[in-house]
Scaffold this motif. Structure first.
Motif, PDB file in Angstrom:
ATOM      1  N   ARG A 130       9.046  10.961   4.744  1.00  0.00           N
ATOM      2  CA  ARG A 130       8.483   9.785   3.935  1.00  0.00           C
ATOM      3  C   ARG A 130       7.077   9.172   4.414  1.00  0.00           C
ATOM      4  N   GLN A 131       6.972   9.136   5.834  1.00  0.00           N
ATOM      5  CA  GLN A 131       5.687   8.670   6.339  1.00  0.00           C
ATOM      6  C   GLN A 131       4.693   9.628   5.946  1.00  0.00           C
ATOM      7  N   LEU A 132       4.623  10.795   5.960  1.00  0.00           N
ATOM      8  CA  LEU A 132       3.653  11.889   5.384  1.00  0.00           C
ATOM      9  C   LEU A 132       3.235  11.787   4.066  1.00  0.00           C
ATOM     10  N   LEU A 133       4.496  11.462   3.543  1.00  0.00           N
ATOM     11  CA  LEU A 133       4.321  11.306   2.007  1.00  0.00           C
ATOM     12  C   LEU A 133       3.490   9.948   1.488  1.00  0.00           C
ATOM     13  N   ARG A 134       3.646   8.915   2.265  1.00  0.00           N
ATOM     14  CA  ARG A 134       3.008   7.903   2.303  1.00  0.00           C
ATOM     15  C   ARG A 134       1.548   7.861   2.698  1.00  0.00           C
ATOM     16  N   ALA A 135       1.276   8.652   3.920  1.00  0.00           N
ATOM     17  CA  ALA A 135       0.155   8.865   4.078  1.00  0.00           C
ATOM     18  C   ALA A 135      -0.887   9.777   3.016  1.00  0.00           C
ATOM     19  N   GLN A 136      -0.398  10.939   2.692  1.00  0.00           N
ATOM     20  CA  GLN A 136      -0.877  11.708   2.005  1.00  0.00           C
ATOM     21  C   GLN A 136      -0.875  11.765   0.374  1.00  0.00           C
ATOM     22  N   GLY A 137       0.177  11.028  -0.144  1.00  0.00           N
ATOM     23  CA  GLY A 137       0.373  10.783  -1.574  1.00  0.00           C
ATOM     24  C   GLY A 137       1.138  11.961  -2.142  1.00  0.00           C
TER      25      GLY A 137
END
Length: 645
Positions: A108-115
């Motif tokens: 989730r945090q990676l998706l928020r950071a990378q889109g």
């Protein structure tokens, strides 16, 4: 001061020694079911994650029993892709788990950071998740709540799945006590939404939704209400990723469709089969797409999976590296009650609790009002079971659908297997759920698709292939043969005559010309005239002999060949050679009555050697006879004896 810092300072667990072993150092995360702390295992001198269930769950003895059972099941999973469960216990009714502490973040945090992720990155995390699920499913543990929050990403090594078994313990209690179901609705499998039953294929469905989100930057049907999303899971196929990101290849669309099939029987049977599908899809991705990702701004990721299930959301925490513990600590034994936030007099806690209660009451009210309507209009109560369709006569299927009040449309298509006039397939499929107001699409067989064979004689291979393709047929086996009439590289013949009708999947074989066949002239030396002619004509060449006298070669034998041995000719070309007529012969001239000198001259002019015999001394000098007699055929150089009188 932040809310997190305020909470850490007022949280009564901070600094406590739980179960005479685990020193709580700081709070890490809080969710709807539990709060996660970082603690130090003082017995083994290592940091751990301590997950403590919320007090309201402690009121259910059923939950406590299930929690212990599920914790034991989760602890049986030993795999590098699964967050290990080290210990479990209960403090004043509140269950806790001691788990592996992961140095890293979560999806989730990676998706928020990378889109969004690249295709290789998304497939790698998908494979890691499926590997962990394969290990869990082998020991009979179903996760039930796969989502990016529950996929931890260490700084090295594969992604790890956490919270095995906790969703089941919470959902069983919730279903039995309130009639509601826990789990994040954006990732929920249709069978869980309708029956609350789950197996390994339910986890695979959630992995498919997560893959869709990693590729596109959003979950399917984002922005709609929880009830609408649950309805979509039950009634609609998951959209293709390429619908929002056209550059995504068909192999990825097919992979997502396979993992998220509404009918569990249509999904991969287990995680191993799903991994095979992912591996094949990864191998088919063009190199030019390896670094491409959906054009989604990281800011757009805020709240992407905050859509919750029919009641609330199962908490999932991301575990990060522990910070130093506070200097002031207190020792607590498991037999002593843990002070609650209320006893600590925390105003912030009261406000948050009141807010949560208000939200739950509001959700329950909405669910109560809309529940019946949803059940009959969009939920399980609005669905019928499709009659059997495949292979049945169209009239019979139409009768069954009419009796059920289902509208339908019919489209014809060719079929190699289904008889003309019978149904080849339907959408939805026979035996699957269908909404009572859905329009059923029936496909009826027109029989085998027959194609007319075109004439490809005299065409090149490429032209023949295109001509056959335009006619709906394929070029089959290609063989070569010499031809005296068809130029090299053109079709001599085809396996099916032009104008005939053949099934669409028939491959048409062709024979291509290699041009005129090269023929090598043999050696004729020493052959008889007949043998030489037979050898030449046997090759398809034409014999062209001439004759000549020979004193050395017997009559009827080849003296020489004008078309040299080893010459390359083609069928119908001539081979010239000379056949011996034997030694040349001439007739003995008539010299009887001639005078000696005259007779000698005549005989020598004819090529003979003259010998003389004299009678009575040859007084008169006249030739009386010759031996051999005049007219005898002799080869030149032979001796002719004349008698002189």
């Amino acid at each position: 001061m932040s809310d997190e810092q305020t909470f850490d300072q007022t949280d009564p667990l901070i600094g406590l020694l739980v179960d005479e072993r685990y020193r709580v150092t700081r709070r890490l995360a809080r969710g709807g079911m539990a709060t996660v702390y970082i603690a130090q295992d003082e017995r083994l001198d290592r940091p751990v994650a301590l997950k403590v269930m919320h007090p309201h769950l402690a009121d259910s003895q059923d939950f406590v029993a299930r929690f212990r059972r599920e914790a034991r099941s989760a602890a049986r999973i030993v795999h590098p892709g699964v967050v290990s469960v080290f210990d479990q216990g209960v403090i004043t009714g509140q269950g806790f788990l001691v788990m592996e502490l992961i140095d890293g973040t979560n999806l989730r945090q990676l998706l928020r950071a990378q889109g969004a992720f690249t295709i290789p990155q998304a497939l790698r995390y998908t494979t890691d998740t499926l590997e962990a699920l394969r290990a869990a499913h082998r020991v009979g543990v179903i996760h039930r709540d796969i989502k990016p929050e529950n996929i931890l990403v260490p700084t090295d090594g594969p992604a790890k799945v956490t919270d095995f078994g906790l969703a089941r313990a919470a959902s069983e209690v919730s279903m039995s006590s309130t009639g509601n179901m826990l789990g994040t609705v954006a990732y929920i499998a249709p069978e869980i939404a309708t029956t609350a039953q789950a197996d390994a294929r339910s986890d695979i469905y959630s992995v498919g939704i997560m893959l869709y989100e990693m590729l596109t930057g959003t979950v399917p049907w984002a922005g709609e209400s929880p009830l609408q999303i649950a309805t979509h899971h039950v009634a609609d196929d998951v959209p293709k990723p390429s619908a929002s990101q056209p550059w995504i290849p068909r192999e990825i669309d097919d992979l997502v469709a396979a993992l998220t099939a509404r009918d569990p029987a249509s999904r991969p049977a287990d995680a191993s089969e799903a991994i095979d599908l992912v591996t094949r899809a990864a191998a088919a991705i063009p190199a030019e797409l390896a670094s491409r990702r959906a054009d989604v701004a990281p800011a757009d990721r805020s709240g992407a999976s905050e859509t919750t299930a029919l009641n609330t959301e199962v908490m999932s925490a991301q575990f990060t590296r522990p910070l130093p513990a506070p200097s002031t600590v207190t020792t607590v034994h498991t037999s002593a009650p843990i002070p609650t936030p209320e006893e600590a007099g925390t105003t912030t806690t009261y406000k948050r609790a009141a807010l949560w209660v208000s939200l739950v009451v509001l959700l329950l009210a909405v669910a109560g009002i809309g529940g019946t309507w949803w059940w009959t209009e969009y939920g399980p109560g609005s669905y019928l079971t499709m009659p059997a369709t495949d292979g049945r006569p169209l009239a019979d299927v139409e009768t069954d659908l009419g009796a059920m009040g289902l509208a339908f449309s019919v489209e014809e298509e060719f079929s190699d297997d289904v008889a003309t006039g019978s149904v080849t397939r339907s959408d939805p499929e026979g035996g699957t759920p269908v909404h009572k107001r859905a329009d059923v699409q029936l496909y009826v067989s027109k029989g085998v698709d027959m194609k007319t064979v075109p004439d490809v004689g005299g065409k090149t291979q490429d032209d023949a292939k295109k001509t056959l393709s335009d006619a709906g047929l394929a070029l089959g086996a290609i063989t070569d043969a010499y031809s005296e009439d068809v130029p090299q590289g053109q079709v001599i013949s085809q396996s099916a005559p032009s104008g005939t009708s053949v099934p669409h999947d028939t491959a048409i074989d062709v024979v291509l010309s290699k041009g005129r066949e090269p023929l090598t002239v043999p050696s004729l030396n020493g052959m008889s005239a007949d043998a030489a002619k037979k050898a030449i004509e046997g090759l398809g060449l034409v014999a062209a002999p001439t004759e000549a006298f020979s004193d050395t070669v017997a009559q009827g034998q080849v003296i020489s060949q004008q078309t040299a041995e080893g010459s390359i000719l083609h069928r119908g070309d001539t081979v010239a050679y000379t056949v011996s007529k034997g030694p040349e012969k001439v007739a003995v001239p008539d010299v009887v009555g001639r005078q000696r000198d005259d007779a000698r001259s005549v005989l020598e002019a004819a090529g003979f050697t003259v010998q003389e015999e004299a009678i009575l001394g040859g007084f008169f000098g006249t030739v009386r006879q010759s031996d051999p007699a005049a007219g005898t055929m002799l080869k030149k150089g032979s001796v002719v004896t004349i008698t002189i009188v």
